[in-house]
Motif scaffolding. Structure first.
Motif, short mmCIF file in Angstrom:
data_model
loop_
_atom_site.label_atom_id
_atom_site.label_comp_id
_atom_site.label_asym_id
_atom_site.label_seq_id
_atom_site.Cartn_x
_atom_site.Cartn_y
_atom_site.Cartn_z
N THR A 67 0.81 -1.21 0.00
CA THR A 67 0.00 0.00 0.00
C THR A 67 0.84 1.27 0.00
O THR A 67 0.31 2.36 0.12
CB THR A 67 -0.91 0.03 1.23
OG1 THR A 67 -0.11 -0.24 2.38
CG2 THR A 67 -2.01 -0.99 1.11
N MET A 68 2.16 1.14 -0.16
CA MET A 68 3.02 2.33 -0.08
C MET A 68 2.82 3.21 -1.31
O MET A 68 2.91 2.76 -2.44
CB MET A 68 4.48 1.90 0.03
CG MET A 68 5.45 3.06 0.04
SD MET A 68 7.13 2.49 0.32
CE MET A 68 8.05 3.95 -0.13
N GLU A 69 2.56 4.48 -1.07
CA GLU A 69 2.45 5.45 -2.16
C GLU A 69 3.63 6.41 -2.14
O GLU A 69 4.04 6.93 -3.16
CB GLU A 69 1.16 6.25 -2.02
CG GLU A 69 -0.08 5.39 -2.21
CD GLU A 69 -1.35 6.14 -1.84
OE1 GLU A 69 -1.58 7.22 -2.42
OE2 GLU A 69 -2.08 5.67 -0.95
N GLU A 70 4.13 6.69 -0.95
CA GLU A 70 5.27 7.58 -0.81
C GLU A 70 6.00 7.21 0.47
O GLU A 70 5.51 6.42 1.28
CB GLU A 70 4.80 9.04 -0.75
CG GLU A 70 3.82 9.28 0.39
CD GLU A 70 3.39 10.73 0.49
OE1 GLU A 70 3.09 11.34 -0.56
OE2 GLU A 70 3.39 11.25 1.62
N GLY A 71 7.21 7.77 0.61
CA GLY A 71 7.98 7.46 1.81
C GLY A 71 8.97 8.56 2.11
O GLY A 71 9.07 9.55 1.38
N THR A 72 9.69 8.37 3.20
CA THR A 72 10.71 9.33 3.60
C THR A 72 12.08 8.75 3.27
O THR A 72 12.36 7.59 3.62
CB THR A 72 10.62 9.59 5.12
OG1 THR A 72 9.35 10.14 5.39
CG2 THR A 72 11.71 10.56 5.57
N LEU A 73 12.91 9.55 2.61
CA LEU A 73 14.28 9.09 2.37
C LEU A 73 15.04 9.43 3.65
O LEU A 73 15.52 10.56 3.82
CB LEU A 73 14.86 9.79 1.14
CG LEU A 73 15.92 8.96 0.43
CD1 LEU A 73 16.20 9.48 -0.95
CD2 LEU A 73 17.19 8.84 1.24
N ALA A 74 15.08 8.48 4.56
CA ALA A 74 15.57 8.77 5.90
C ALA A 74 17.07 9.05 5.91
O ALA A 74 17.53 9.96 6.60
CB ALA A 74 15.24 7.61 6.83
N LYS A 75 17.82 8.26 5.14
CA LYS A 75 19.27 8.39 5.27
C LYS A 75 19.96 7.81 4.04
O LYS A 75 19.59 6.73 3.57
CB LYS A 75 19.71 7.59 6.51
CG LYS A 75 21.12 7.86 6.94
CD LYS A 75 21.42 7.11 8.22
CE LYS A 75 22.84 7.41 8.67
NZ LYS A 75 23.24 6.54 9.77
N TRP A 76 20.92 8.52 3.51
CA TRP A 76 21.78 7.95 2.47
C TRP A 76 22.94 7.24 3.14
O TRP A 76 23.57 7.79 4.04
CB TRP A 76 22.32 9.04 1.55
CG TRP A 76 21.35 9.50 0.51
CD1 TRP A 76 20.73 10.71 0.44
CD2 TRP A 76 20.91 8.76 -0.63
NE1 TRP A 76 19.91 10.79 -0.66
CE2 TRP A 76 20.00 9.58 -1.33
CE3 TRP A 76 21.15 7.47 -1.11
CZ2 TRP A 76 19.36 9.17 -2.51
CZ3 TRP A 76 20.52 7.06 -2.27
CH2 TRP A 76 19.63 7.90 -2.96
N LEU A 77 23.25 6.05 2.69
CA LEU A 77 24.40 5.33 3.25
C LEU A 77 25.56 5.35 2.26
O LEU A 77 26.60 4.74 2.50
CB LEU A 77 24.00 3.89 3.60
CG LEU A 77 22.93 3.83 4.70
CD1 LEU A 77 22.43 2.42 4.89
CD2 LEU A 77 23.47 4.36 6.02
N VAL A 78 25.38 6.04 1.11
CA VAL A 78 26.47 6.24 0.15
C VAL A 78 26.54 7.73 -0.16
O VAL A 78 25.60 8.47 0.11
CB VAL A 78 26.21 5.45 -1.17
CG1 VAL A 78 26.27 3.96 -0.92
CG2 VAL A 78 24.85 5.83 -1.77
N LYS A 79 27.68 8.13 -0.69
CA LYS A 79 27.79 9.53 -1.12
C LYS A 79 28.24 9.56 -2.58
O LYS A 79 28.67 8.52 -3.14
CB LYS A 79 28.74 10.31 -0.21
CG LYS A 79 30.14 9.73 -0.10
CD LYS A 79 30.96 10.54 0.90
CE LYS A 79 32.43 10.14 0.88
NZ LYS A 79 32.70 8.73 1.20
#
Lengths: 462, 340
Positions: free
Chosen positions: A13-25
């Motif tokens: 049911t996911m429509e959107e989400g939060t990009l909580a954290k990048w683990l790469v740069k």
């Protein structure tokens, strides 16, 4: 060649989400399986892995960004020797094309596939609100409202406890019990094995023994394993004991179709449980009703079936900020007043009813929309009173047509308000088929707003 | 008649022994009377008699303390009498009368007494097993040291929910004694034809639940085993299984023609192993009671049972309004619920 990394769909049911954290740069070399980012969905925080090897060319979405739609490009990967400019060119390209991407390329995204696409946050237009005028309101999801209801009741009564699969350490399969373990500890928030028949029976026994269990089913589909204990043990024992034995228990969990989970995970049990004397049945639509009814359910001395909906969990509504807000069983809510037709619904059916009413208003048809909220007891009085005013009725539910709640209401209206009817009552229901998986078929298997509008036009002879 | 083998050494006082004799005899005579009333059409539906199995409940009740709970299946009359429920109320429920424990709305298979901590009387084979574990869950939650006796038969031992319950009861160390009343026949199917193992109690071992076999025709052996099981539970060590080998003399229900076993098999059991006769022999051989003493007890029991039958015939049928009561509770049940 530069490739885009898209925001993934991590639940049905996911429509959107939060990009909580990048683990790469940018500039990092990654291999297949490396974790790129942590993404927070409506249910959990998930790690998102790289599928192919490559170099992170550009991060398009900053960490901490909320509301990133599924399939939005979030990063660009380049190959050895490609420049960041190539990456930027690719990202520019992506931005230009992005709006088309979801519908065209990812039929799996629920945005197009399921009723999740219905308008968010309909305004409460209750004719009689459930709270005093001037009460401060806050916007809250159904999920949060349910959690608050349980937490408040657990604070108030030491004999209330929650048990079920993944309710404690996992924080709830659908995050409804989030935080309860931290506050109440593992004596009162209890993870069970996957053993519905057994733990439903233990819950009933604990209720016989003086406790007030809240038994969560991961979905009501799994409660079929336990239905003997629900009906034969929980619902009938008060009667069979001549009133000696009560069973104050709440069975709760998501019911009905979510999105793309197929026939064994999509059944609506509203009509089944509503048939059983000894049970009470609630099926809320809004967050305030979810909260107020669940609090009433936990206090009720009888077994209550509390039917939630996965798609509604993430929907926000106004909830009153009151110390102890409850909604009584057996009292329908009139969401909008109207004069031409009565639309009766409950649970997620309300979203079709309200959407249809909005569209019908544009065509000059005034619909009164009633949310039953509880199916046992049913507030017949409000329905009959409305039908006597509008002389027409359409019922809306997602469940199967044979022996539906709509069938029952039609019979009741016929027996009690026949002379007021100007047209036969029409039942809009899910189709008489097991739920298909294919996106297009599933959409047609459920009741649709268009069908509700069509039904209203039929009963109003337009 | 084959030689009877009395219990080696009574581990109880003569008074206790007399009490067990009396309690078992009450169940026997009560059930015989119920059989008669069924034949007269005064009791309807299903009626499952406990005759032959009396030592099981009487022995275990001797091991129970005040506040301990019990729950069983539909062969429940013996359990109710053994825990002190009123024979009048039980018999009147069998006849479907106002004076019955459920005011005539439960019948033979569905009776309860919160006062005596008897939680039914359940008609679905095996369903009482998680219920019993749930009762013991409540006691552990409330922090008391009560124990729940959860009775089920060799037939129910093949239901999946029994093993779901074993798992959770062991995992959560619930104070529950699982009592398997193995009367060797699941309705008409012998254990040999229905059950993959001879020793049902060993099915607890994979779940870490200790268990043992008990001679269910010997009330003293049952009591001793019961005390051991109760001590285990009260010490917080979790559940315990007693597989009590017993025998029902009568059919599964009143409508059972019993073609699945021979008359001789039943007669041999009655002659050689009868639990009531065993205690009678002990009392007489030990000179704890005279024939006259026992006759007096027999008479006393006969009077109680006859009175219960009279009560059950004379008690009126429930008022028609009763059809519509007790469907929903408007207040929480008042019982032995303890504030946590």
């Amino acid at each position: 060649m530069a490739t885009q990394i898209l925001m993934p769909a991590l639940s049905p049911t996911m429509e959107e989400g939060t990009l909580a954290k990048w683990l790469v740069k940018e500039g990092d070399t990654v291999s297949s399986g490396d974790i790129l980012a942590e993404i927070e969905t409506d249910k959990a925080t998930m790690e998102f892995e790289a599928v192919d090897e490559g170099i992170v060319g550009k991060l398009l979405v900053a960490e901490g960004t909320e509301g990133v739609k599924v399939n939005t490009p979030i990063a660009v990967m380049v190959e050895e020797g490609e420049s960041v400019e190539d990456a930027e060119a690719a990202s520019g390209d992506a931005e230009a094309k992005a709006p088309e991407a979801p519908a065209e390329e990812t039929p799996a995204a629920p945005t197009e596939a399921a009723p999740a696409s219905a308008p968010a946050t309909p305004k409460a237009r209750a004719v009689e609100p459930d709270w005093p005028e001037g009460t401060k309101l806050k916007s809250q999801t159904v999920r949060e409202a349910l959690r608050d209801a349980m937490a408040e009741e657990m604070r108030g009564d030491a004999n209330v406890f929650v048990m079920g699969e993944e309710v404690a350490e996992y924080q709830g399969a659908y995050k409804v019990t989030q935080g309860l373990l931290d506050e109440f500890g593992d004596r009162r928030v209890i993870d069970t094995p996957i053993t519905e028949h057994g733990f439903a029976g233990i819950g009933v026994g604990a209720a016989f023994g003086g406790l007030k269990p809240i038994v969560e089913f991961m979905t009501f589909n799994f409660a079929m394993q336990a239905i003997d204990q629900i009906i034969n043990s929980a619902a009938k024992t008060l009667y069979m004991s001549g009133g000696q034995m009560g069973c104050p228990i709440v069975f709760r969990g998501p019911n009905g179709a979510a999105a793309r989970v197929g026939a064994q995970h999509s059944q609506d049990y509203a009509a089944w449980y509503s048939m059983v004397p000894g049970l009470k049945v609630a099926m809320p639509y809004s967050a305030s009703d979810a909260k107020g009814l669940l609090k009433s359910a936990i206090r009720d001395p009888n077994p209550v079936i509390f039917l939630e909906n996965e798609i509604l969990y993430g929907r926000s509504f106004d909830v009153p900020e009151m110390d102890d807000f409850t909604v009584p069983f057996g009292k329908a809510r009139i969401w909008r007043e109207g004069t031409d037709v009565t639309i009766v619904s409950f649970g997620i059916g309300m979203q079709y009813a309200l959407e249809a009413a909005d569209k019908l208003a544009e065509e000059g048809i005034s619909a009164e929309v009633i949310d039953l909220r509880t199916l046992r007891p049913i507030d017949y009085g409000t329905v009959i009173e409305s039908v006597k005013k509008t002389n027409r009725c359409v019922t809306v539910e997602e469940g199967w047509p044979v022996g539906s709640i709509g069938n029952h209401l039609s019979a009741y209206i016929m027996m009690n308000a026949f002379d007021w009817l100007d047209a036969p009552v029409i039942n809009c229901t899910g189709k008489d088929v097991p739920m298909p998986y294919a996106a297009n078929l599933e959409k047609h298997a459920l009741v649709t707003t268009a069908e509700v509008i069509e039904a209203v036009k039929q009963v109003t002879y337009r | 008649m084959a030689a009877r083998k009395p219990a080696a050494k009574p581990n109880v006082s003569p008074e206790e022994l007399k009490q067990y004799y009396r309690d078992m005899l009450l169940i026997r005579r009560f059930e015989e009377k119920a059989g008669q009333l069924y034949g007269m059409g005064l009791i309807g539906g299903f009626c499952h008699l406990y005759i032959g199995q009396e030592a099981v409940v009487v022995g275990l009740e001797a091991a129970a303390s005040e506040g301990d709970k019990r729950v069983t299946s539909y062969r429940d009359h013996g359990h109710m009498l053994a825990c002190g429920m009123d024979p009048n109320g039980v018999m009147a429920e069998l006849t479907g009368r106002e004076g019955g424990y459920s005011r005539g709305k439960g019948g033979s298979m569905h009776m309860f007494s919160r006062e005596k901590h008897f939680y039914g009387g359940h008609g679905i084979v095996g369903a009482q097993v998680p219920l019993g574990a749930g009762l013991s869950f409540a006691d552990r939650y409330l922090g008391n040291d009560r124990v729940t006796f959860t009775y089920f038969g060799d037939g129910a031992a093949n239901q999946g929910q029994v093993y779901e319950t074993f798992n959770m009861a062991s995992l959560w160390k619930l104070p529950v004694v699982f009592v398997i009343e193995n009367n060797q026949y699941a309705m008409g199917t012998s254990q040999k034809r229905s059950t993959s193992t001879e020793d049902i109690h060993t099915r607890g071992a994979p779940f870490g639940i200790p268990g043992e076999v008990v001679d269910g025709m010997d009330v003293l052996a049952v009591k001793e085993a019961g005390e051991k099981a109760v001590a285990h539970c009260r010490a917080g060590k979790g559940p315990y299984i007693l597989e009590i080998k017993t025998y029902r003399y009568r059919g599964h229900s009143m409508s059972d023609p019993a073609k699945y076993r021979t008359r001789e098999e039943v007669q041999k059991m009655r002659d050689e192993r009868d639990p009531i006769q065993n205690v009678r022999d002990l009392l007489l051989q030990g000179k704890h009671a005279s024939e006259d003493d026992l006759k007096a007890i027999d008479k006393e029991i006969k009077d109680i049972v006859n009175a219960s039958a009279e009560f059950a015939k004379e008690s009126p049928e429930p008022a028609l309004e009763e059809l519509w009561t007790d469907i929903y509770a408007d207040a929480l049940p008042q019982g032995d619920a303890v504030k946590a």
